[in-house]
Design an enzyme around this catalytic site. Structure first.
Site, mmCIF file in Angstrom:
data_model
loop_
_atom_site.group_PDB
_atom_site.id
_atom_site.type_symbol
_atom_site.label_atom_id
_atom_site.label_comp_id
_atom_site.label_asym_id
_atom_site.label_seq_id
_atom_site.Cartn_x
_atom_site.Cartn_y
_atom_site.Cartn_z
ATOM 1 N N GLU A 69 0.828 3.888 1.744
ATOM 2 C CA GLU A 69 1.222 4.331 3.074
ATOM 3 C C GLU A 69 2.418 3.552 3.601
ATOM 4 O OE1 GLU A 69 -1.852 3.436 2.000
ATOM 5 O OE2 GLU A 69 -3.377 4.110 3.410
ATOM 6 N N HIS A 125 0.854 -1.191 0.000
ATOM 7 C CA HIS A 125 0.000 0.000 0.000
ATOM 8 C C HIS A 125 0.887 1.238 0.000
ATOM 9 C CE1 HIS A 125 -3.938 -1.860 1.761
ATOM 10 N NE2 HIS A 125 -3.317 -2.701 0.962
ATOM 11 N N CYS A 159 -6.486 1.898 5.665
ATOM 12 C CA CYS A 159 -7.141 0.664 6.076
ATOM 13 C C CYS A 159 -6.604 0.251 7.453
ATOM 14 C CB CYS A 159 -6.869 -0.421 5.038
ATOM 15 S SG CYS A 159 -5.138 -0.993 5.035
#
Length: 161
Positions: free
Chosen positions: A67, A65, A95
């Site tokens: 992030e 991801h 998430c």
């Protein structure tokens, strides 16, 4: 691959809106390899120290991801896993996995664009970043350039249906 360390001459990012504009630019890079356009930048003292975008499809890695990739690059750049002076700016609400990484990495602040009603863990479904039962809490600012962030995601998914 997928991480970015800016040149020394890069100027400071003046505010959350300017930082989100950079994250949107980063997110656009994900579509080149078929990934969902989510982009993230990490700032320390107003300077971009890392940036990345989703690379799950590219790497075949469910943890790739934006992030997490940006946090890894920032930790490497700073020489520490403790990111208490860092602000993560991301185009989509993190998430549970990414919110957990923010807490574990002691990130100083989170700024996100579009809310994620299906998987958001920073206010939509869960609120991990401000859960007093965990060992770290961080301030969260949501909704920065939310319409632009959501439009980028809608355009991507409209093209894949």
């Amino acid at each position: 691959m997928g991480t970015y360390t800016p040149p020394v001459q890069r100027s400071s990012v003046p505010d959350d809106v300017a930082a989100m504009a950079l994250a949107l630019e980063e997110a656009a890079r994900a579509t080149a390899h078929g990934d969902v356009p989510v982009g993230a930048v990490v700032l320390v003292d107003g300077e971009v120290v890392a940036a990345s975008h989703n690379e799950r499809e590219r790497r075949g890695d469910p943890t790739a991801h934006a992030e997490l990739l940006a946090l890894r690059a920032a930790a490497e750049h700073l020489g520490s896993w403790r990111l208490d002076r860092a602000t993560l700016v991301v185009t989509l609400e993190p998430c549970p996995m990414c919110a957990g990484a923010l807490v574990a990495g002691r990130v100083g602040r989170l700024v996100y664009g579009a809310a994620d009603p299906k998987a958001g863990a920073c206010g939509s479904l869960y609120n991990l970043c401000v859960d007093p039962r965990l060992n770290h809490e961080l301030p969260v600012t949501g909704g920065v350039l939310a319409a632009e962030c959501a439009a980028q995601l809608r355009a991507f998914f409209a093209g894949h249906r």
